[in-house]
Design an enzyme around this catalytic site. Structure first.
Site, PDB file in Angstrom:
ATOM      1  N   GLU A 236       0.843  -1.195   0.000  1.00  0.00           N
ATOM      2  CA  GLU A 236       0.000   0.000   0.000  1.00  0.00           C
ATOM      3  C   GLU A 236       0.874   1.240   0.000  1.00  0.00           C
ATOM      4  OE1 GLU A 236      -3.231   0.079   2.872  1.00  0.00           O
ATOM      5  OE2 GLU A 236      -2.910   2.215   3.205  1.00  0.00           O
TER       6      GLU A 236
ATOM      7  N   ASP B  23      -0.033   5.382   0.597  1.00  0.00           N
ATOM      8  CA  ASP B  23      -1.215   6.186   0.894  1.00  0.00           C
ATOM      9  C   ASP B  23      -0.898   7.623   1.273  1.00  0.00           C
ATOM     10  OD1 ASP B  23      -0.783   6.441   3.779  1.00  0.00           O
ATOM     11  OD2 ASP B  23      -1.514   4.404   4.014  1.00  0.00           O
TER      12      ASP B  23
ATOM     13  N   GLU C  64      -3.051  10.296   3.731  1.00  0.00           N
ATOM     14  CA  GLU C  64      -4.173  10.366   4.656  1.00  0.00           C
ATOM     15  C   GLU C  64      -4.186  11.723   5.352  1.00  0.00           C
ATOM     16  OE1 GLU C  64      -5.030   5.823   6.138  1.00  0.00           O
ATOM     17  OE2 GLU C  64      -3.640   7.039   7.318  1.00  0.00           O
TER      18      GLU C  64
END
Length: 295
Positions: A130, A132, A134
């Site tokens: 993953e 990411d 955020e």
């Protein structure tokens, strides 16, 4: 494909022109590359499907959408505008994620994770890839999972207000490195983990107790997304398409930052990085990549 300098993150990084097969990425409709994944009654199409809004209120857990295809390399980005209010307790994310065919895909706390098929009431955080972005309580952080449990968080001081307009959040992923405000190099030849599975892109808005207390008097909370074009090499989600590793693909041409890009990236980090897992003495020992150059 022509190249240009993108100056969204306070420094210039050489990337590729914002077109997908001749169509500007901002003009690509949602349905061309994405579909609604969960919270369907809290996802609204706007501007002739050129924009999507995710709504979170006290009656729902939010909503999310993901790409139709999985990819083996590419440049993935989206324009995002945060709610113009305090978002404590709310996670707003855009990420690229892999989940194994040996596991079921669930939302635990409304986040993309894995659960073993034999234990649906628990989850296995140590078996996926993953990358990411955020927003947690209004602050921006990134994380990378490379067939493990991640824990590679970095947090940043923002030089812009993400509530006051659309900003591009972009991830470059190729066989040599990941770039997403940070550089994560491929050191598999030294025995270190690197992202090696096909991944899909996903965006979501959800709740997390650890992110603070939500002030529902300021709701509902609406996050807006645009720019649904994807420059990527499609791949089956069960095995990597070897063509995605080809040096002939434009996003695979960059193996390192140029000296000028390294200088500007270092200047950015000195000014804007407020937490780096590699500088955390309690965590750096669990991440051997911290001992190698990150540029």
């Amino acid at each position: 494909m022509a190249s240009h300098f993108l100056e969204i993150f306070g420094f210039s990084l050489l990337v590729f022109a914002s077109c997908v097969k001749g169509v500007p990425e901002d003009d690509v409709s949602f349905d061309q590359n994405y579909f609604s994944l969960w919270g369907l009654n809290h996802i609204t199409r706007v501007d002739n499907d050129k924009g999507v809004q995710l709504l979170l209120d006290q009656y729902s857990g939010g909503g999310g959408f993901r790409s139709i295809s999985d990819y083996g390399s590419g440049r993935f980005g989206i324009r995002m505008k945060l709610p113009e209010v305090n978002t404590s307790g709310i996670i707003i994310s855009f990420y690229v994620c892999f989940y194994s065919s040996d596991n079921k895909f669930f939302f635990f706390g409304y986040r993309c994770i894995l659960i073993l098929t034999s234990a649906p009431d628990s989850y296995n955080p140590g078996s996926h890839d993953e990358i990411d972005f955020e927003f947690v309580a209004g602050g921006l952080q990134t994380n990378i999972f490379a067939g493990d449990s991640g824990n590679r968080e970095e947090r940043y001081h923002l030089w812009f207000d993400p509530r006051k307009g659309f900003h591009i959040y972009e991830i470059l992923w190729n066989p040599y490195m990941v770039f997403q405000l940070r550089v994560f190099k491929n050191y598999k030849d030294k025995g270190l983990n690197y992202i090696s599975n096909p991944m899909h892109t996903e965006a979501s808005v959800w709740l997390a107790d650890w992110a603070g207390t939500v002030d529902w008097n300021q709701g509902p909370f609406i996050t807006s997304y645009r720019r649904f074009g994807i420059d990527g090499c499609a791949s089956q989600n069960t095995s990597m398409n070897q063509e995605c590793l080809s040096p002939d693909l434009p996003w695979n041409s960059q193996k390192d930052l140029s000296p000028r890009e390294q200088m500007m990236h270092q200047r950015f980090r000195e000014t804007n990085v407020v937490y780096d897992y590699c500088l955390d003495k309690e965590r750096q020992q669990n991440h051997p990549e911290c001992q190698f150059p990150r540029k």
